[in-house]
Motif scaffolding. Structure first.
Motif: not given
Ligand code: ATP
Ligand code: MG
Length: 404
Positions: A166-176
């Motif tokens: 989750p950390l990586r995925r939110f960093q890639e795209d904070p709109v998530r």
């Protein structure tokens, strides 16, 4: 080269009749031409949760040009990532070519996704999606759910977890992070602890996301039918002051402001659940109503406005500078709130009250119906009598009955 892992295949657990017939025709045509094709994303998730999907999106191995050539009534759209819109009857279906996640950044640094333009396999297309419940594919011809992401387990357990870290995925795209809140509240799914912690940690990066994308998700949040819950989540995740700083600042002044705002938006939620379809302008007006109303009072005013009448436009221009909201939305919200001050004597703080503007003028404005709806929500939420609403409602009916 990556070894292709096999997905888990499960018989489709709902009736074929739930599927949009025309969408199935489009999908079959693609499959018959030899292209691997599925229903993907929100529609699969909604069907599995027993909800009626808004739209049926397709993903395929065919390139946009191949799709375009198969359907006479179709056109390629999008500059950055090309999609094909296929028209069938009055409907339009979105057909996207499978794409992979952008190159993984080397080392520890996670890069924000800016370019997501590479075609990929079905599996890659599933893995690049945000949440497991959103990564499920449906093949209506084989009558199967095709699961590369352990999405069915999340559906079964009503969980909301990210695909991957989750950390990586939110960093890639904070709109998530905003999407997390949206799916929690709209679908009643429980996020994992790691997701909540990651959302809190990454939230400050939201200020770097493209404002139109942030705004789009904020408005979608305002449509979940649980805006009150959304406000609580956004406050708890410390995201509200990043996306709507002036509103968050007002809430931070404390007192009963939060409860007042929640009561207001709960009325709007109720109306949405009863089938009401508030415009973006009305949603914005409801959200900013209590703040703007407080600013109407000359004493204690914090915004730089000449007089009460200009408060709504001053507040919304500040928002426009930050969020680049469409002018039309801001204008409508401004009009709706200005109308409140005209319709509701409790909001008239002028020293010498002049004659109220002619009701007829108001009744003829295209925003009047929504201004009236706003008035009703305000009166109900604030525990006031509905006489004022009835009065204006009657005037409107009387006006309609008049010849000419
Ligand atoms: P809604 O019902 O609000 O439209 P949705 O799940 O259909 O929700 P969309 O924004 O329409 O969401 O996107 C369609 C699909 O594209 C999602 O289900 C998800 O698989 C994928 N997707 C959308 N936005 C992102 C994102 N920011 N990151 C990764 N995948 C995304
Ligand atoms: Mg969608």
């Amino acid at each position: 080269m990556e070894i292709e892992q096999a997905p888990r295949r499960t018989p489709m657990p709902f009736s074929r009749r739930k599927l949009d017939r025309r969408a199935v025709d489009v999908l079959k045509r693609l499959q018959e031409a030899g292209h691997e094709t599925y229903f993907v994303g929100g529609c699969v998730r909604d069907l599995l949760l027993g909800r009626q999907p808004k739209d049926f999106d397709l993903a395929t191995s065919a390139s946009p040009n191949q799709v375009r050539r198969l359907f006479r009534r179709s056109r390629i759209i999008g500059r950055r990532f090309k999609l094909v819109h296929v028209y069938a009857g009055r409907q339009v279906y979105e057909v996207a070519t499978f794409r992979s996640a952008p190159e993984e950044a080397i080392g520890e640094e996670v890069q924000v996704i800016r370019d997501d333009n590479t075609f990929g396999t079905a599996r890659e297309d599933a893995l690049r999606r945000d949440f497991r419940v959103n990564g499920l594919f449906l093949d209506p011809v084989a009558s199967e759910i095709v699961d590369w992401v352990d999405g069915l387990a999340d559906i079964r357990n009503r969980r909301l977890s990210a695909i991957g870290d989750p950390l990586r995925r939110f960093q890639e795209d904070p709109v998530r992070i905003l999407r997390l809140v949206k799916f929690m509240r709209r679908l009643g799914l429980e996020p994992g602890e790691a997701e909540v912690a990651a959302a809190q940690e990454v939230a400050p990066l939201l200020v770097e996301s493209a404002p139109p994308r942030v705004v789009e998700e904020v408005f979608r949040l305002a449509l979940t039918g649980d805006l009150a819950g959304v406000l609580e989540d956004l406050t708890a995740l410390e995201v509200l002051h990043l996306v709507l700083p002036d509103l968050a600042g007002w809430l931070e002044r404390g007192g009963d402001r939060f409860d007042l705002l929640v009561a207001r938006v709960e009325r709007l939620d109720e109306w949405i659940r009863d089938g009401g379809e508030p415009s973006y302008g009305l949603r914005l007006a409801m959200l900013y109503g209590p703040f703007v109303e407080e600013e109407l009072r000359p004493e204690g005013r914090t915004v730089q406005a000449r007089d009460g009448a200009s408060v709504p436009s001053v507040v919304f221009s500040a928002l426009q500078r930050r969020a680049r909201l469409p002018r039309a939305v801001l204008n409508r919200a401004t009009r709706i709130l200005q109308a409140q001050a005209r319709m509701d004597p409790a909001l008239d703080f002028r020293k010498r009250r002049r004659r109220r503007s002619a009701p007829d003028w108001m009744l003829q404005q295209d925003f009047f119906a929504e201004a009236l709806e706003c008035l009703r929500c305000r009166l109900e939420a604030d525990g006031r009598e509905l006489d004022l609403y009835d009065e204006w409602h009657e005037r409107a009916l009387f006006m309609e009955d008049r010849p000419g």
